[in-house]
Scaffold this motif. Structure first.
Motif, mmCIF file in Angstrom:
data_model
loop_
_atom_site.group_PDB
_atom_site.id
_atom_site.type_symbol
_atom_site.label_atom_id
_atom_site.label_comp_id
_atom_site.label_asym_id
_atom_site.label_seq_id
_atom_site.Cartn_x
_atom_site.Cartn_y
_atom_site.Cartn_z
ATOM 1 N N HIS A 51 -2.701 9.593 0.912
ATOM 2 C CA HIS A 51 -3.959 10.334 0.795
ATOM 3 C C HIS A 51 -4.116 11.428 1.841
ATOM 4 O O HIS A 51 -4.925 12.337 1.677
ATOM 5 N N VAL A 64 -3.375 1.138 8.824
ATOM 6 C CA VAL A 64 -4.239 0.579 7.789
ATOM 7 C C VAL A 64 -5.131 1.730 7.326
ATOM 8 O O VAL A 64 -5.719 2.435 8.151
ATOM 9 N N GLU A 66 -8.110 3.497 4.456
ATOM 10 C CA GLU A 66 -9.342 3.260 3.679
ATOM 11 C C GLU A 66 -10.347 2.456 4.513
ATOM 12 O O GLU A 66 -10.095 1.308 4.891
ATOM 13 N N ILE A 69 -11.313 -1.237 3.826
ATOM 14 C CA ILE A 69 -10.137 -2.090 4.048
ATOM 15 C C ILE A 69 -9.921 -2.247 5.556
ATOM 16 O O ILE A 69 -9.605 -3.334 6.045
ATOM 17 N N TYR A 73 -9.982 -5.626 7.749
ATOM 18 C CA TYR A 73 -8.822 -5.921 8.598
ATOM 19 C C TYR A 73 -9.283 -6.270 10.015
ATOM 20 O O TYR A 73 -8.873 -7.283 10.584
ATOM 21 N N ALA B 95 -4.255 -6.125 3.859
ATOM 22 C CA ALA B 95 -4.775 -4.745 3.813
ATOM 23 C C ALA B 95 -3.945 -3.900 2.853
ATOM 24 O O ALA B 95 -4.473 -3.078 2.104
ATOM 25 N N ARG B 98 -4.757 -4.777 -0.798
ATOM 26 C CA ARG B 98 -6.050 -4.180 -1.171
ATOM 27 C C ARG B 98 -5.911 -2.669 -1.380
ATOM 28 O O ARG B 98 -6.480 -2.101 -2.308
ATOM 29 N N PHE B 99 -5.160 -2.031 -0.502
ATOM 30 C CA PHE B 99 -4.964 -0.579 -0.581
ATOM 31 C C PHE B 99 -4.323 -0.206 -1.910
ATOM 32 O O PHE B 99 -4.773 0.700 -2.624
ATOM 33 N N TRP B 100 -3.252 -0.894 -2.267
ATOM 34 C CA TRP B 100 -2.525 -0.539 -3.487
ATOM 35 C C TRP B 100 -3.291 -0.916 -4.751
ATOM 36 O O TRP B 100 -3.194 -0.232 -5.768
ATOM 37 N N LYS B 102 -6.516 -0.704 -5.030
ATOM 38 C CA LYS B 102 -7.485 0.396 -5.136
ATOM 39 C C LYS B 102 -6.782 1.660 -5.641
ATOM 40 O O LYS B 102 -7.312 2.404 -6.457
ATOM 41 N N PHE B 103 -5.562 1.867 -5.161
ATOM 42 C CA PHE B 103 -4.764 3.025 -5.579
ATOM 43 C C PHE B 103 -4.558 3.012 -7.091
ATOM 44 O O PHE B 103 -4.714 4.030 -7.771
ATOM 45 N N ASP B 106 -7.943 3.833 -8.768
ATOM 46 C CA ASP B 106 -8.455 5.181 -8.521
ATOM 47 C C ASP B 106 -7.503 6.281 -8.980
ATOM 48 O O ASP B 106 -7.940 7.346 -9.400
ATOM 49 N N LYS B 107 -6.186 6.039 -8.809
ATOM 50 C CA LYS B 107 -5.226 7.135 -8.982
ATOM 51 C C LYS B 107 -4.290 7.012 -10.176
ATOM 52 O O LYS B 107 -3.667 7.995 -10.565
#
Lengths: 219, 224
Positions: A51, A64, A66, A69, A73, B95, B98-100, B102-103, B106-107
């Motif tokens: 991003h 880390v 976002e 998140i 964390y 983390a 969760r990030f992926w 959301k990815f 969203d993407k």
């Protein structure tokens, strides 16, 4: 091993402010590196290649990304002090729901208030107030969304308080009139040192918004 | 107290199906209530009561308490029923999961529909976004069998859209999002995922999904 915590930061970003509040609540030593978003550092591009955005939390070299998140964390790693998420799974689900609501509604609609005019702006203002009222409903009679102490939803929403003055000036309306409880909540939170030192001055944020409007040719 | 678990869902939604998979994985018995989501007037009063703000499925009802939003529901399920954990223990790994997740939401998910609905440049741009997203996920998978390692985890469940819906859209539209030459591991992952016992009962009937999507598209004006 000594903990090394770095935050790639940008002073008016509500997302970065969330992380600053969380770190301050937990008393975590952190090196804050201010980014110039027109000239992003190699570190930022390396740590958030997907991003390329701030905030980025770097803990012992591992990134880390976002803000919500990152807050989760921080809460999981430094779990022994000032917990932000409740321990009960159902209460946690509620907190996550409202934090997500803040992301979907407050940020996106707030942005419309200062970037649009006329009917579009009027609709945005209406939806904004409606969303704030829903949040007031969730707050109820509690001093904080987290109950007796700051919690996840408080951290998610508070940074936008810094932007209220800018929204009000651009949208020509008063938030306190419609949502007095929420303003009272924000002022209560500002009594806390962790919040007071993390939130930028509202007028300074307004100045920044005016600069952005000029740069993007928004009247 | 006896557990009472109900799921308000809809057969065609990947978000709804995610919750089914997680409950199946954990061996949690539940009552399923199909919601008619295409006609707002037909949404059940119970759905509107439990999700007054967004009026959407899925809604998980556990002993009368509603939990909303598929990814939030997955975390709730993992925290409530501890067997067969779907999130890793390590905070950094959590983390990342969760990030992926959301990815993907969203993407990857939205541009698939934009590509399907759009034409010309808009379609091209959306296709590029999807392909880039998939290539990124190929790297995230990094040759593992599942995103969760040897067994499926939250990120695999969140990626259900790619394993099934995206490939169905690809087949009937001819829009090539996922190819084995660019994404060999991800392509293999899709096959592994849909064959999992806990997944295969929780995918929409293929022909029904195609017919439904085509019908929806013609209502929205399919252009080529």
């Amino acid at each position: 091993m000594a903990e090394e915590v770095v935050l790639l930061d940008f002073w008016p970003s509500p997302f970065a402010i969330r992380v600053r509040i969380a770190l301050a609540e937990k008393g975590i030593q952190c090196e804050y590196k201010e980014e110039d978003l027109r000239n992003k550092s190699d570190l930022l591009l390396k740590m958030n290649p997907i991003h390329k955005k701030i905030p980025v939390l770097i803990h012992n070299g591992k990134p880390v990304c976002e803000s919500l998140i990152q807050v989760q964390y921080i809460d999981e790693v430094w779990h022994d002090k000032s917990p932000l998420l409740p321990s009960d799974p159902y209460q946690r689900a509620i907190a996550r729901f409202w934090a997500h609501f803040v992301d979907k509604k407050i940020y996106e609609i707030g942005t419309k208030i200062w970037t649009t005019k006329g009917e579009e702006q009027a609709a945005a203002k209406k939806e904004f107030i409606e969303s704030l009222k829903l949040l007031e409903g969730e707050l109820g009679d509690k001093p904080y969304f987290g109950g007796d102490n700051l919690g996840y939803v408080d951290v998610a929403l508070l940074p936008f308080y810094s932007w209220f003055y800018a929204y009000e000036k651009c949208g020509n309306f008063t938030i306190e009139e419609e949502c007095p409880k929420l303003i009272a909540w924000a002022k209560r939170c500002l009594q806390k040192e962790s919040v007071a030192k993390s939130l930028p001055d509202q007028k300074k944020v307004y100045g920044f918004v005016l600069q952005l409007k000029k740069a993007f040719g928004i009247e | 107290m006896a557990e009472e678990v109900k799921l308000f869902g809809t057969w065609g939604s990947p978000f709804s199906r995610r919750v089914e998979i997680a409950l199946e994985l954990k061996g949690v018995p539940f009552e399923y209530i199909e919601e008619n989501v295409s006609d707002h007037k037909l949404k059940s009063p119970l759905l509107l009561k439990y999700n007054p703000i967004h009026k959407k499925v899925p809604v998980l009802l556990h002993n009368g308490k509603p939990i909303l939003e598929s990814l939030i529901i997955l975390e709730y399920i993992d925290e409530t029923w501890k067997q067969n954990p779907i999130l890793p223990q390590d905070p950094h790994e959590r983390a990342l999961a969760r990030f992926w997740a959301k990815f993907i939401d969203d993407k990857v998910n939205p541009p698939v529909w934009r590509a399907l609905l759009g034409s010309g440049d808009e379609r091209e741009k959306a296709m590029e976004e999807v392909k880039e997203g998939l290539e990124t996920l190929e790297r995230v998978l990094n040759g593992k069998k599942f995103f969760g390692g040897e067994t499926i985890g939250m990120l695999d469940i969140a990626a259900n859209f790619i394993a099934f819906w995206l490939r169905v859209v690809q087949e009937f539209s001819g829009l090539e999002f996922l190819t084995p030459d660019k994404c060999p591991a991800l392509t293999k992952w899709c096959d592994e995922f849909v064959s999992c016992d806990v997944v295969k009962e929780h995918l929409p009937p293929r022909e029904k999904l195609i017919a439904f999507t085509k019908n929806w598209l013609s209502g929205n004006g399919w252009t080529d």
